[in-house]
Design a protein around this motif. Structure first.
Motif, short mmCIF file in Angstrom:
data_model
loop_
_atom_site.label_atom_id
_atom_site.label_comp_id
_atom_site.label_asym_id
_atom_site.label_seq_id
_atom_site.Cartn_x
_atom_site.Cartn_y
_atom_site.Cartn_z
N LEU A 213 0.88 -1.17 0.00
CA LEU A 213 0.00 0.00 0.00
C LEU A 213 0.91 1.22 0.00
N ILE A 214 0.71 2.10 -0.97
CA ILE A 214 1.53 3.31 -1.08
C ILE A 214 0.66 4.52 -0.79
N LEU A 215 1.14 5.37 0.10
CA LEU A 215 0.46 6.64 0.38
C LEU A 215 1.43 7.76 0.07
N GLY A 216 0.94 8.78 -0.61
CA GLY A 216 1.80 9.91 -0.96
C GLY A 216 1.24 11.22 -0.45
N ASP A 217 2.07 11.95 0.32
CA ASP A 217 1.72 13.30 0.71
C ASP A 217 2.26 14.20 -0.40
N ILE A 218 1.38 14.51 -1.36
CA ILE A 218 1.79 15.17 -2.60
C ILE A 218 1.78 16.69 -2.41
N GLN A 219 2.97 17.28 -2.50
CA GLN A 219 3.11 18.71 -2.20
C GLN A 219 3.49 19.57 -3.41
N ASN A 220 3.70 18.91 -4.57
CA ASN A 220 3.95 19.66 -5.80
C ASN A 220 3.60 18.78 -7.00
N LYS A 221 3.58 19.36 -8.17
CA LYS A 221 3.16 18.61 -9.37
C LYS A 221 4.05 17.41 -9.66
N THR A 222 5.34 17.55 -9.37
CA THR A 222 6.27 16.45 -9.62
C THR A 222 5.87 15.21 -8.82
N GLY A 223 5.28 15.43 -7.65
CA GLY A 223 4.89 14.31 -6.79
C GLY A 223 3.93 13.35 -7.45
N TYR A 224 3.01 13.90 -8.26
CA TYR A 224 2.05 13.03 -8.95
C TYR A 224 2.76 12.14 -9.96
N ASP A 225 3.73 12.69 -10.65
CA ASP A 225 4.46 11.92 -11.66
C ASP A 225 5.33 10.84 -11.02
N ILE A 226 5.94 11.18 -9.88
CA ILE A 226 6.75 10.18 -9.17
C ILE A 226 5.86 9.04 -8.69
N LEU A 227 4.68 9.40 -8.17
CA LEU A 227 3.74 8.37 -7.71
C LEU A 227 3.30 7.48 -8.86
N ALA A 228 3.05 8.08 -10.01
CA ALA A 228 2.63 7.30 -11.19
C ALA A 228 3.70 6.30 -11.59
N GLN A 229 4.97 6.75 -11.59
CA GLN A 229 6.08 5.86 -11.96
C GLN A 229 6.24 4.73 -10.95
N MET A 230 6.15 5.07 -9.67
CA MET A 230 6.25 4.05 -8.61
C MET A 230 5.15 3.01 -8.75
N THR A 231 3.93 3.51 -8.92
CA THR A 231 2.77 2.62 -8.99
C THR A 231 2.88 1.67 -10.17
N MET A 232 3.29 2.19 -11.33
CA MET A 232 3.42 1.34 -12.52
C MET A 232 4.49 0.27 -12.32
N LYS A 233 5.59 0.65 -11.67
CA LYS A 233 6.67 -0.30 -11.42
C LYS A 233 6.19 -1.43 -10.49
#
Length: 268
Positions: A213-233
């Motif tokens: 289970l991954i939870l992200g405290d997203i504080q900038n636009k880059t955070g969404y992209d990092i989460l997307a890459q992590m999730t896909m991996k």
């Protein structure tokens, strides 16, 4: 040694020798099947997949496979009851494409969760679990509501310890205890509310496969992209994939977010 399907077939026949089992090998489909002689219930193994794991991990891959097969066959041959096992009933998160019937034609008990996910229910048996079907409910005159409430109560009793990682000004939390119910902790509303209350930005959640289970405290636009890459991996590597989409948690609801990975952090 170089592993081939024929070598693997011989190894499995030797390791799984039991008078109650019947084994067969389909050369055209490159599949090995082992089943109980009486009930015909069993497991089909896709040989190339196992060989790939063997090439990566060696004998450990075969040891793990034999253990999983033995445990699954044991469960298939046992009668299981819900009464007296109330503390061992847990929810499991699956994709909406996950089968809603067993191979024997029994309907599994499930509840829609999001557009991408469903909640199934498992009877924990120690090293493994069995998904609960309609027949089990009817035999003991249990309702779906009772199973759901019990499963949610039990998931709240499991640890929510996490590992944290900071990337590009965003905080990511990972729960991966390998107990079979990591993704299920997304149903622990009190835990999600606590994480939401402590987040600096938006709380995003991913359930890429059963064991994380991954939870992200997203504080900038880059955070969404990092989460997307992590999730896909994680989704690509998971033993039981759930969804490659992430969700925003707000007002006690999960809303899917579609992220285009345009802002990948530049490598230094």
């Amino acid at each position: 040694m170089t592993m081939t399907s024929i070598k693997l077939k011989r190894i499995l026949e030797e390791r799984l020798a039991d008078p109650g089992y019947h084994t067969s090998y389909n050369r055209d489909k490159d599949r090995f099947r082992i089943e109980w002689k009486e009930s015909k219930q069993g497991i089909t193994i896709t040989m190339p997949n196992v060989i790939a794991k063997y090439n990566e991990r060696g004998e450990t891959a075969i040891d793990d496979l034999v253990e999983h097969i033995t445990e699954a066959l044991r469960i298939m041959n046992e009668e299981h009851y819900l009464t007296g096992m109330e503390k061992d009933i847990y929810p499991v998160i699956r994709s909406t494409s996950f089968p809603t019937e067993t191979k024997a034609g029994k309907k599994l008990v499930f509840l829609d969760h999001t557009a991408e996910t469903r909640i199934f229910y498992a009877l924990d048996l120690g090293k493994s679990y069995r998904l609960i079907d309609d027949v089990m409910l009817k035999e003991e005159r249990w309702s779906k509501e009772r199973i759901h409430e019990m499963a949610l109560f039990n998931i709240r009793s499991l640890s929510t310890d996490y590992k944290m990682d900071q990337v590009a000004g965003n905080d990511f939390y990972f729960i991966a205890t390998q107990d079979g119910y990591d993704a299920s902790r997304v149903l622990n509303e009190a835990f999600l509310e606590e994480m939401k209350a402590n987040s600096k930005g938006e709380l995003a959640i991913s359930v890429p496969h059963q064991d994380v289970l991954i939870l992200g405290d997203i504080q900038n636009k880059t955070g969404y992209d990092i989460l997307a890459q992590m999730t896909m991996k994680f989704f690509a590597e998971g033993r039981i994939p759930v969804t490659s989409l992430s969700f925003i948690y707000d007002n006690k609801k999960l809303e899917p977010i579609f992220i285009l990975a345009k802002n990948r952090p530049k490598k230094k």
